[in-house]
Design a protein around this motif. Structure first.
Motif, PDB file in Angstrom:
ATOM      1  N   GLY A 487       0.880  -1.087  -0.043  1.00 56.42           N
ATOM      2  CA  GLY A 487      -0.180  -0.027   0.100  1.00 56.42           C
ATOM      3  C   GLY A 487       0.842   1.355   0.010  1.00 56.42           C
ATOM      4  N   LEU A 488       2.148   1.128   0.003  1.00 56.82           N
ATOM      5  CA  LEU A 488       3.011   2.364  -0.094  1.00 56.82           C
ATOM      6  C   LEU A 488       2.801   3.315  -1.304  1.00 56.82           C
ATOM      7  N   THR A 489       2.620   4.319  -1.017  1.00 56.20           N
ATOM      8  CA  THR A 489       2.737   5.235  -2.450  1.00 56.20           C
ATOM      9  C   THR A 489       3.926   6.195  -2.309  1.00 56.20           C
ATOM     10  N   ALA A 490       4.198   6.814  -3.525  1.00 52.71           N
ATOM     11  CA  ALA A 490       5.431   7.623  -3.650  1.00 52.71           C
ATOM     12  C   ALA A 490       5.198   8.738  -2.871  1.00 52.71           C
ATOM     13  N   VAL A 491       4.048   9.367  -2.702  1.00 56.37           N
ATOM     14  CA  VAL A 491       3.592  10.660  -2.069  1.00 56.37           C
ATOM     15  C   VAL A 491       4.014  10.251  -0.598  1.00 56.37           C
ATOM     16  N   GLY A 492       3.288   9.217  -0.073  1.00 62.99           N
ATOM     17  CA  GLY A 492       3.426   8.860   1.383  1.00 62.99           C
ATOM     18  C   GLY A 492       4.986   8.479   1.778  1.00 62.99           C
ATOM     19  N   ALA A 493       5.786   8.217   0.952  1.00 63.23           N
ATOM     20  CA  ALA A 493       7.282   7.863   1.014  1.00 63.23           C
ATOM     21  C   ALA A 493       8.062   9.163   1.173  1.00 63.23           C
ATOM     22  N   ILE A 494       7.641  10.030   0.076  1.00 60.53           N
ATOM     23  CA  ILE A 494       8.386  11.432   0.368  1.00 60.53           C
ATOM     24  C   ILE A 494       8.201  12.192   1.481  1.00 60.53           C
TER      25      ILE A 494
END
Length: 585
Positions: A487-494
């Motif tokens: 479920g990890l997204t690029a926005v969440g990671a950033i």
């Protein structure tokens, strides 16, 4: 120059020459994979030696023994945390990271989430972590050379910086691997010899720690205070002082009453007679019996600080770029796990020796409890135990060279990680890898070397613990969630990396600047703990932020997330693992 100084200088030079020869023999860097991951062909045991060599830094070789000298059993959490961090790395990160086929941490992030923005953020974090970690290594080299030879510290720092930059620029990961494996065994020997001799000598003494008295000066001792310290006297102490004490000029004998506290300025000389009780720096256990019990110092909120330290060291290891880069050099995920298992055993043996060095230092170098330079314990112990004759000088030279091996091996690993990221993400397309990598090494190595010439006065183990907090707050959440949660997204990671990085790095900057001193009493005590030990706040905050933002932006979840996770966890015999970059350099 004394006999010990001459032998130590010769030993350091011989170590540097031997390391250079080993690196040149292993030199074969024509392709991208040669520079960055040693062609992914490093055997597990050799890689384990190299990992241990670069991981056991100034904090491990000098800092932990110094902290044990001052703090006693409370300091054992550093050794436990640094070792246990590899257990978490083994269980959660080692194999998936290798199966990603990445060359660097930003490359792993790009492989998982295909986000150029995330890759740029990760690149910036790698640079910050490596620069912060390089500082104590280069400063430790200066401290070592200064103590054993009397030369200014900046000479050793500058020399270490130049040696590391030249070694990495022309050798890359392949040469550094063999050098670091050699340096691990050299460091282990440099600790084992004085520990064995010291324990044999201590066995014949009548000193015991099971007493409610401070350590005593074994002989008339004069110490020069090089950093401002506040000293606490457990028993009455007669001292001859020349300098500034409690804000007043002093030149002659004074008596410090039992339970008193005194501020001693830089440049002050304190002379103690044999048998006088040793005053200790403020906050440390004042007697040997309390030194053996946890949480007996006068510092506030020690339990909170310990929990935060545990969180930082347990989780910070898996976020260190130079440690992660080592697992890219294994042939596959199983080999990466085998390397991690061997590393656990190698680190355990090393930290047992460091702990014993700290215990012996409490007996034979108690003057370091006064000066505030507890990092020098390992360097001064050989001559304190064996005298300044030939045997003591030879063992002292061995230890000094071992300390330099610690600095050079860790600094080399950090600089390889820095240069890898700079050459692939900052200087792409600027010629082939054989040109970009040396240029990237020089550009990455100059700033921390220049800053390291300015003394900070921070204990090496404490400085590295701050770096672990930054790593635990940024790359640890990214690697765990990226490797195990689809479920990890690029926005969440950033956003998660930025929140964790700003929180922890901001605390590091504030701690180094001493901003907690400007806060009122109760707030200053809490601020001192949370600034020097920010992980207990920044790590959960980074995880929560990454999860919450990913859930909010679930529509931007990568369509191939399931396939990528399958590749990260599938056994190698299925043939799903693939490298991301080719060798066209």
């Amino acid at each position: 120059m004394s006999l010990t100084a001459i032998i130590s200088l010769v030993a350091i030079v011989l170590l540097a020459v031997t390391s250079a020869v080993i690196g040149s023999i292993a030199h074969r860097t024509r392709l991208t994979s040669d520079f960055l991951v040693a062609s992914r062909s490093v055997p597990s045991r050799l890689n384990a030696g190299a990992i241990s060599g670069e991981y056991l830094s100034a904090a491990s070789f000098l800092g932990i023994a110094g902290l044990i000298l001052v703090e006693g059993v409370d300091a054992l959490w550093y050794a436990v945390g640094y070792t246990a961090g590899y257990l978490f790395l083994l269980l959660l990160v080692a194999a998936p990271l290798r199966r990603s086929g990445a060359y660097t941490v930003p490359d792993f992030a790009d492989a998982r989430l295909a986000s150029p923005s995330l890759r740029r953020v990760c690149t910036a974090v790698v640079i910050v972590i490596c620069w912060l970690y390089l500082l104590p290594q280069i400063q430790g080299a200066g401290l070592t050379l200064g103590i054993v030879t009397g030369l200014p510290d900046w000479i050793g720092s500058a020399a270490a910086g130049v040696i590391v930059v030249v070694t990495v620029a022309f050798g890359g990961m392949r040469s550094v691997t063999f050098v670091q494996a050699f340096q691990y065994w050299f460091k282990l020997t440099a600790l084992a010899v004085p520990v064995i001799i010291g324990l044999a000598v201590w066995y014949g003494d009548d000193h015991t720690f099971a007493r409610s008295e401070p350590p005593e000066f074994r002989e008339p001792t004069t110490v020069s205070v090089t950093t401002p310290v506040t000293l606490e006297a457990r028993l009455p102490v007669d001292v001859t002082a020349r300098g500034t004490v409690d804000g007043q000029p002093v030149d002659g004998p004074v008596r410090w009453d039992a339970g008193s506290s005194h501020d001693v300025a830089v440049g002050t000389e304190l002379a103690f007679a044999a048998g006088e009780p040793v005053p200790v720096t403020s906050g440390a256990p004042t007697d040997d019996e309390s030194w053996l019990r946890p949480f007996t110092g006068s510092a506030e909120h020690q339990l909170l600080a310990t929990y935060s330290l545990i969180l930082a060291t347990f989780l910070g290891t898996m976020g260190l770029p130079h440690v992660l880069g080592r697992f890219y050099t294994n042939s596959d995920g199983r080999a990466a796990r085998r390397s991690a298992v061997v590393v656990l055993a190698m680190l355990g043996g090393f930290y047992i020796l460091v702990t014993l060095m700290g215990v012996l230092s409490r007996v034979y170098t108690p003057q370091l409890l006064v000066t505030g330079r507890s990092d020098a314990a390992v360097l001064l112990l050989p001559t304190a135990v064996m005298g300044s004759g030939l045997l003591g000088s030879l063992v002292g030279g061995l230890v000094a060279a071992g300390a330099w091996a610690a600095f050079l091996s860790t600094a080399s690993g950090l600089l390889v990680s820095l240069a890898s990221v700079v050459s692939t993400d900052v200087l792409p397309g600027k010629g082939g890898m054989t040109r970009r990598f040396p240029l990237a090494t020089v550009l990455a190595g100059i700033p921390p070397t220049a800053v390291a010439l300015i003394p900070t006065g921070l204990n090496f183990a404490e400085a590295v613990a701050l770096v672990f907090a930054v790593a635990a707050s940024t790359f640890c959440p990214l690697l765990i969630l990226g490797g195990w949660w689809r479920g990890l997204t690029a926005v969440g990671a950033i956003v998660g990396v930025l929140v964790g990085g700003v929180t922890s790095a901001g605390a590091v900057a504030a701690a180094l600047a001493g901003l907690d001193a400007f806060l009122p009493g109760p707030l200053a005590a809490w601020a001192e703990v949370l600034l020097y030990r920010p992980a207990i706040v920044s790590v959960p905050l980074a995880f929560i932020t990454m999860v919450v933002v990913s859930l909010i932006t679930r529509a931007r979840r990568p369509a191939d997330a399931g396939q990528v996770l399958l590749r990260l966890h599938a056994p190698e015999r299925l043939g799903l693992m693939r490298d991301r970059l080719d060798d066209r350099g």
